[in-house]
Design a protein around this motif. Sequence first.
Motif, short mmCIF file in Angstrom:
data_model
loop_
_atom_site.label_atom_id
_atom_site.label_comp_id
_atom_site.label_asym_id
_atom_site.label_seq_id
_atom_site.Cartn_x
_atom_site.Cartn_y
_atom_site.Cartn_z
N ASN A 94 -4.97 -7.88 -3.30
CA ASN A 94 -4.35 -6.95 -2.38
C ASN A 94 -3.44 -5.96 -3.11
OD1 ASN A 94 -2.69 -5.90 -0.12
ND2 ASN A 94 -3.75 -7.49 1.05
N ASN A 97 -5.71 -3.47 -4.97
CA ASN A 97 -6.38 -2.53 -4.07
C ASN A 97 -5.42 -1.53 -3.44
OD1 ASN A 97 -9.05 -3.31 -4.37
ND2 ASN A 97 -8.92 -4.91 -2.82
N ARG A 98 -4.14 -1.85 -3.43
CA ARG A 98 -3.14 -0.94 -2.89
C ARG A 98 -2.49 -0.07 -3.98
NH1 ARG A 98 -2.28 -2.06 2.43
NH2 ARG A 98 -3.05 -4.07 3.18
N GLY A 313 -8.50 -6.90 5.52
CA GLY A 313 -7.14 -6.66 5.07
C GLY A 313 -6.57 -7.78 4.23
N GLY A 316 -6.91 -6.34 1.05
CA GLY A 316 -6.61 -4.92 0.97
C GLY A 316 -7.84 -4.04 0.95
#
Length: 334
Positions: A94, A97-98, A313, A316
């Motif tokens: 996450n 990916n962010r 989610g 991410g």
Amino acid sequence: MIDSQRRRLLQLALASATLAAFPGLGLAAAGGLRMAAPLGLPQVILARALQDARLLKLIGESELRTWRDPDQLRAWIAGGEVQLTATPTNVAANLYNRGVPVVLLNVNVWGTLGILAHGVPLASLAELAGRHVGVPWRGDMPDLVLRYLLAREGLEVGRDLRITYQASPFETVQTFLAQRIDAAVLPEPVRTSARLQTASLGLTVAELDLQQEWARLTGAAPALPQAGTICRRELLEAHPEWVAAIQVAVAEAVAWVASNPAEAGQLGAQHSPLPAQVIEGAILRTRLEMRSAAQARTELEGFLGALAELSPGFIGGGLPDEGFYLVDGPAAAG
């Protein structure tokens, strides 16, 4: 007051941008690293790795912090307050990916999840039919693993069984001990703590290992790549020799923890409020194995991809690309 807060936010934003723009900035100039881990076995592994004399000589004294939740970790790692951390693999994906510049070094915890149930046989997930199950952290790993496996078993939440969610594993344990739920999904070391508490209260409980259920229902190995180690990319670029040494130290720490659960329990108790007996029991019920990120990639992508089908989610978005994984060198495999 508002102006003060605004200035502080601007300062944090500027510091984060500066750290991202200049690799190596923020690394301890006098040696040592700022490291972090959540409570549990990943913390014990890093604590043991930091005792490695070769690592100490190369890097110097390092700080090991404890992070409480992924939001705190995200702030620390994104702002450069820590350069290396143990973390659940979905949290690592996450972050990447962010846009946080992290690299997965290894996976070393391969299964901590289990179910405790009051006074009934529990040979498989099928026996949860008609039961009320408590699950911590809605939408997080325990929840998604359970729901993925229930679907494989042909059980539908709401039709075949009832699930209620708690804000933390500790709340799930208290609800279970009060017998307001029939069963509880728990990670280690909270799982072991709950077993000990039920025994002290004279309660009869059954236990089901979700790693074994994963193997039965998917045909894969009874191993879930749940946690490992990540670092900021600037650490890898500025000091690849440090990262190589950390890989070796973590590999040896994992082997030591797995082979010496009583001593590892004592070490863990020095770094957390958890009793040594709980940590020792958690070690005995957890598959610990050090694999480099490259070695673990296939299984990790299968695991995260399966859970992301339920909730993209969770990681991410899509699976991380190759930039997420440390490329193996001579020392990286441990």
